[in-house]
Each structure stands twice: as C-alpha cells, then as structure tokens.
Design an enzyme around this catalytic site. Structure first.
Site, PDB file in Angstrom:
ATOM      1  N   ARG A  94       0.927  -1.490  -0.047  1.00  0.00           N
ATOM      2  CA  ARG A  94       0.007  -0.017   0.220  1.00  0.00           C
ATOM      3  C   ARG A  94       0.759   1.293  -0.142  1.00  0.00           C
ATOM      4  O   ARG A  94       1.339   1.239   0.509  1.00  0.00           O
ATOM      5  CB  ARG A  94      -0.825  -0.582   1.689  1.00  0.00           C
ATOM      6  CG  ARG A  94      -2.010   0.750   1.189  1.00  0.00           C
ATOM      7  CD  ARG A  94      -3.493   0.757   2.100  1.00  0.00           C
ATOM      8  NE  ARG A  94      -2.792   1.343   3.106  1.00  0.00           N
ATOM      9  CZ  ARG A  94      -3.360   0.905   4.558  1.00  0.00           C
ATOM     10  NH1 ARG A  94      -4.608   1.707   4.162  1.00  0.00           N
ATOM     11  NH2 ARG A  94      -2.658   2.418   6.154  1.00  0.00           N
TER      12      ARG A  94
ATOM     13  N   THR B  80      -0.706   7.451  -1.035  1.00  0.00           N
ATOM     14  CA  THR B  80      -2.329   7.638  -2.406  1.00  0.00           C
ATOM     15  C   THR B  80      -3.186   6.630  -1.516  1.00  0.00           C
ATOM     16  O   THR B  80      -3.908   6.308  -1.927  1.00  0.00           O
ATOM     17  CB  THR B  80      -2.088   6.921  -3.615  1.00  0.00           C
ATOM     18  OG1 THR B  80      -1.511   5.935  -3.717  1.00  0.00           O
ATOM     19  CG2 THR B  80      -1.042   7.873  -4.665  1.00  0.00           C
TER      20      THR B  80
ATOM     21  N   ASP C 256      -4.072  -9.631  12.873  1.00  0.00           N
ATOM     22  CA  ASP C 256      -3.077 -10.387  11.520  1.00  0.00           C
ATOM     23  C   ASP C 256      -2.863 -10.915  11.102  1.00  0.00           C
ATOM     24  O   ASP C 256      -1.924 -11.621  11.745  1.00  0.00           O
ATOM     25  CB  ASP C 256      -2.094  -8.705  11.839  1.00  0.00           C
ATOM     26  CG  ASP C 256      -1.168  -8.594  10.117  1.00  0.00           C
ATOM     27  OD1 ASP C 256      -0.841  -8.988   9.561  1.00  0.00           O
ATOM     28  OD2 ASP C 256      -0.084  -7.218   9.810  1.00  0.00           O
TER      29      ASP C 256
ATOM     30  N   ASP D 168       0.946 -11.848  10.218  1.00  0.00           N
ATOM     31  CA  ASP D 168       1.671 -11.984  11.791  1.00  0.00           C
ATOM     32  C   ASP D 168       1.437 -12.807  12.104  1.00  0.00           C
ATOM     33  O   ASP D 168       2.694 -13.883  12.855  1.00  0.00           O
ATOM     34  CB  ASP D 168       1.704 -10.551  12.643  1.00  0.00           C
ATOM     35  CG  ASP D 168       2.249  -9.238  11.749  1.00  0.00           C
ATOM     36  OD1 ASP D 168       3.534  -9.771  11.088  1.00  0.00           O
ATOM     37  OD2 ASP D 168       2.273  -8.531  12.329  1.00  0.00           O
TER      38      ASP D 168
END
Ligand code: URA
Length: 210
Positions: free
Chosen positions: A105, A109, A201, A204
C-alpha cells in the site's frame, strides 16, 4: 448479502476458525489450523468443477469413471498471507499451477502498488483460485483480480478465511463475476482497516512476525 458469496458454515470450519481467532493460539497452532481449514474451504471452492469420463479397469471390470476435465487449475497467492492458504490447497490439488501477486500500500495515495507478479501461462483456459486469508477493505484483492484479468484470467474464484462486509461489497462492485468463498463475514472494519472481531494480522500470526 450477495449471491456471489458463499459462507462455509460447516461445523469443523467454524470450530477451527474459533480456535484461530483466540489470541492465545500459538504460531504453530494457527498455521496448522489454517492449513486444515484451507482444505475444507477448497473443497467448497472447487465444487462444480467440470468432470469428464475416463476408461479404467477396476480389479472387477472396466468402467468409465469421472476425472477432472480441462487444464490444471491455477492457484494464485496474494502475498504474503496468501501463502498460508496456498500450502493446504496444494496438498489437496498437487498438480495445480501456482502464481504469486505481491502488492503493497502506497502510504501517500493509499492505493495498492504491484511489486511482484508471476503467474502460470494460459490463465484464460484455467479455473483461477486467488487466495488471501483476509478480505478487509478489498483494495488489494480488487487490484490482484484486476491484474489477473489483465493477464487473461476469465474464470476466477476468490477464497479467503475471513471477510468484512466492506470488502465483500467492494469486490462485488468491482468484480461481480468473481465468487467469494469464506468461512465467515465479521461485523465491520475498524479505523486501522482490521476486521472486527477478526483474528488480528493474519500474516503476523501465521509467520510469528509480531
Ligand atoms: N489483514 C489482516 O491480516 N487482518 C485484518 O484484520 C485485516 C487485514
């Protein structure tokens, strides 16, 4: 919710998902459960695959028996968490072709940017199953499916462990032709883009990186 969404409500899937959600589950247990659940999800994702007949001899007599028709299917892991689903599915479908899509990502933006893309040839002739455990905002899933379509894929299914309503809506809007198969759709996303109640997550937890 949408017609293009299948929630695999099998008791074994739901039980294993609960064990995975528990914050106390070890990395090893989380990974093992993900492998097991990925096979149960794949069972549902591949339902309806075309069959053809093959002549064989059983020890008793010849018969025309069903076998999968067409080209080997393509499994596409959306990196990095997709690899946790990929391993189990590959055990079930060992002859599948495998591809990888890497996206990150852009913090300015907030749009997904591709950093890796390697997929099998002739995607147009194969069932393509894209795997990513968490369908959260849907931004990276939509971008990955965009790339797969640009590479020729026409028959795509998206398999995930957990989805947020926001992600399902985004995928359905951008890619209404892509069925989504998941174990559950949770309540919502939080302000950080995590699925709530979710499981944290996924990358993770499966790789022990936190
Ligand atoms: N990705 C994750 O790993 N977890 C979430 O809750 C959302 C996105």
């Amino acid at each position: 919710m949408s017609e293009n969404l299948t929630i695999v409500d099998h008791p074994l899937v739901q039980h294993k998902l609960t064990l995975m959600r528990d914050a106390g589950a070890s990395t090893a247990l989380f990974r093992q459960l993900l492998r097991e659940i990925s096979q149960l999800l794949a069972y549902e994702t591949t339902r309806g695959l075309a069959l053809t007949a093959k002549s064989i001899n059983t020890p008793i007599e010849p018969m025309d028996a069903p076998v999968l028709a067409g080209k080997k299917l393509a499994l596409i892991s959306i990196l990095r968490a997709g690899n946790g689903l990929l391993d189990g599915v590959l055990e079930l479908i060992p002859s599948a072709r495998v591809g990888f899509v890497g996206l990150y990502r852009d913090e300015a933006t907030l749009k997904p940017v591709q950093y890796y893309f390697k997929v099998p040839h002739t995607l147009e002739d194969r069932l393509v199953i894209a795997v990513d455990p968490m369908l959260a905002t849907g931004n990276s899933s939509v971008a990955a499916i965009d790339l797969l379509k640009e590479a020729g894929a026409r028959n795509i299914r998206f398999m995930c462990l957990l989805a947020a309503p926001e992600g399902v809506a985004r995928m359905n809007e951008a890619h209404p032709d892509v069925p989504i198969i998941t174990a559950a759709v949770d309540r919502q996303l939080n302000e950080k883009g995590y699925i709530v109640p979710g499981l944290g997550d996924a990358g993770d937890r499966m790789f022990g990186t936190k």
